[in-house]
Design a protein around this motif. Structure first.
Motif, short mmCIF file in Angstrom:
data_model
loop_
_atom_site.label_atom_id
_atom_site.label_comp_id
_atom_site.label_asym_id
_atom_site.label_seq_id
_atom_site.Cartn_x
_atom_site.Cartn_y
_atom_site.Cartn_z
N GLN A 71 -50.63 -16.64 59.04
CA GLN A 71 -50.12 -15.29 58.86
C GLN A 71 -49.01 -15.27 57.82
N GLU A 72 -48.10 -16.26 57.93
CA GLU A 72 -46.99 -16.36 56.98
C GLU A 72 -47.52 -16.55 55.56
N ARG A 127 -45.51 -9.27 59.43
CA ARG A 127 -46.91 -8.88 59.57
C ARG A 127 -47.15 -7.57 58.86
N SER A 149 -49.62 -18.37 63.33
CA SER A 149 -48.39 -17.88 62.70
C SER A 149 -48.26 -18.41 61.28
N VAL A 175 -42.48 -14.36 61.08
CA VAL A 175 -42.87 -13.32 62.05
C VAL A 175 -43.24 -12.02 61.34
#
Length: 370
Positions: free
Chosen positions: A114-115, A235, A111, A233
């Motif tokens: 991804q962030e 994406r 996560s 969160v």
């Protein structure tokens, strides 16, 4: 046989022999040991001083963390400086407390990456500016828990940090709570909503779905300019909507299709924006008397939405209704929402009536609000 016996005798002699302590050159051994330790230290130091492995990695030596400003489930947010600039530092402990499983820790690391991957590519006046991040924080020191102590404490070595610009105005939710009784002038409502809409429109143009649009994730500077934050969160939007499923977000802001676990796309952000628009206008929280379970069920099965006050201008009310339509395909894109908000006439008032005032059109009342 003699040769074999001689070899065995020699081996036995070696096994039984001892080294005399008075024959050992201890000074020479010390010198050799110091040289070896120095060589090992220089090698380690060289590795630690290597340049950033990724373009988004920061130089931790330039980061000074001062005090905590928020705490969450998996970490805390601190205020500090980076290379002389005021910053907010988001620290994640990645399960170092011993409670998270290896799977959960791996998910947190993914996560985080991804962030960072989403954030470091962005540049827009209504998106919080990303400064950098670090995957390895063994050299990072943070203030001790005691507010009265000047001591520092080491962060667990597997922790990570994200560094972004610091916005002194706090988050939008705090600002709305502060103005709950007084309410906001209509022009302020539209200005804040436009900032959010423009930021979301930019994200969507980059194929990024935020997935947790809510007033807590919107930050304000001292001039009341809004910037979208927290891409934990977010994406990149999938080509196939079926690849984007799962209840991600915050109840009360989540679109029906997300609540039901159905495929969704960027229109889930549009729904959440509609709820935020109502919040900004009313300076109130949606569904204050309902439990999470009741909200979830009613939004999906009874088309529950916040009640729009009668004093709300019809043009703004229509934007709210279109944004939170149960059918994602009927919701406008955020660039259209920007155009609709820009077309609103704020010169005649139209803001929410403050508590204690008589009902009626606000344009009959003296202008107010910040």
């Amino acid at each position: 046989m003699a040769s074999s016996a001689g070899g065995a005798s020699s081996a036995a002699a070696k096994k039984d022999s001892y080294v005399r302590a008075d024959k050992i050159d201890l000074e020479s051994l010390d010198i050799q040991l110091e040289k070896q330790l120095a060589k090992t230290w220089e090698k380690h130091k060289g590795r630690s001083q290597q340049g950033p492995r990724e373009e988004w990695e920061i130089d931790l030596a330039k980061l000074d963390i001062r005090h905590v400003i928020a705490r969450g489930t998996y970490g805390s947010v601190y205020r500090g400086t980076y290379d002389g600039q005021d910053v907010a530092v988001k620290l994640l402990d990645w399960g170092e407390d011993g409670f998270a499983t290896e799977t959960e820790t791996a998910a947190l690391r993914a996560s985080f990456k991804q962030e960072v991957a989403v954030w470091h590519e962005l540049s827009h006046p209504n998106v919080t500016k990303f400064i950098g991040a670090s995957m390895g924080t063994t050299d990072l020191k943070i203030p001790a828990n005691s507010s009265n102590s000047g001591a520092r404490t080491e962060l667990p070595p597997r922790a990570c940090c994200v560094v972004v610009e610091y916005l002194a105005g706090g988050n939008l939710k705090q600002y709305l709570i502060k103005n709950r009784r007084r309410k906001l002038a209509y022009k302020v409502v539209v200005q804040i909503a436009l900032d959010m809409a423009r930021g979301l429109s930019y994200l969507h143009s980059r194929k990024i779905v935020h997935r947790d649009v809510k007033s807590e994730n919107m930050l304000l500077d001292t001039q009341r300019n809004l910037k979208i934050a927290d891409f934990g969160v977010a994406r990149v939007e999938a080509q196939n909507p079926k690849d984007m499923t799962g209840a991600t977000g915050t109840l009360g802001y989540m679109a029906p299709e997300v609540l039901e676990g159905k495929p969704y796309n960027r229109k889930c952000d549009v729904y959440s924006f509609g709820i935020c628009l109502w919040e900004i206008y009313c300076c109130d929280m949606p569904y204050p008397d309902l439990s999470f379970a009741d909200v979830s069920s009613a939004v999906v099965h009874q088309n529950l939405r916040p009640e729009i006050p009668r004093c709300c201008p019809s043009a703004l009310a229509n934007i709210m209704r279109r944004c939170w339509d149960a059918n994602p395909d009927k919701r406008p894109d955020m660039d259209e929402v920007v155009r609709l908000l820009e077309a609103l006439d704020t010169s005649k008032g139209g803001g929410m009536i403050p508590e204690g005032q008589a009902s009626g059109c606000l344009c009959f009342f003296r202008a107010r609000g910040p």
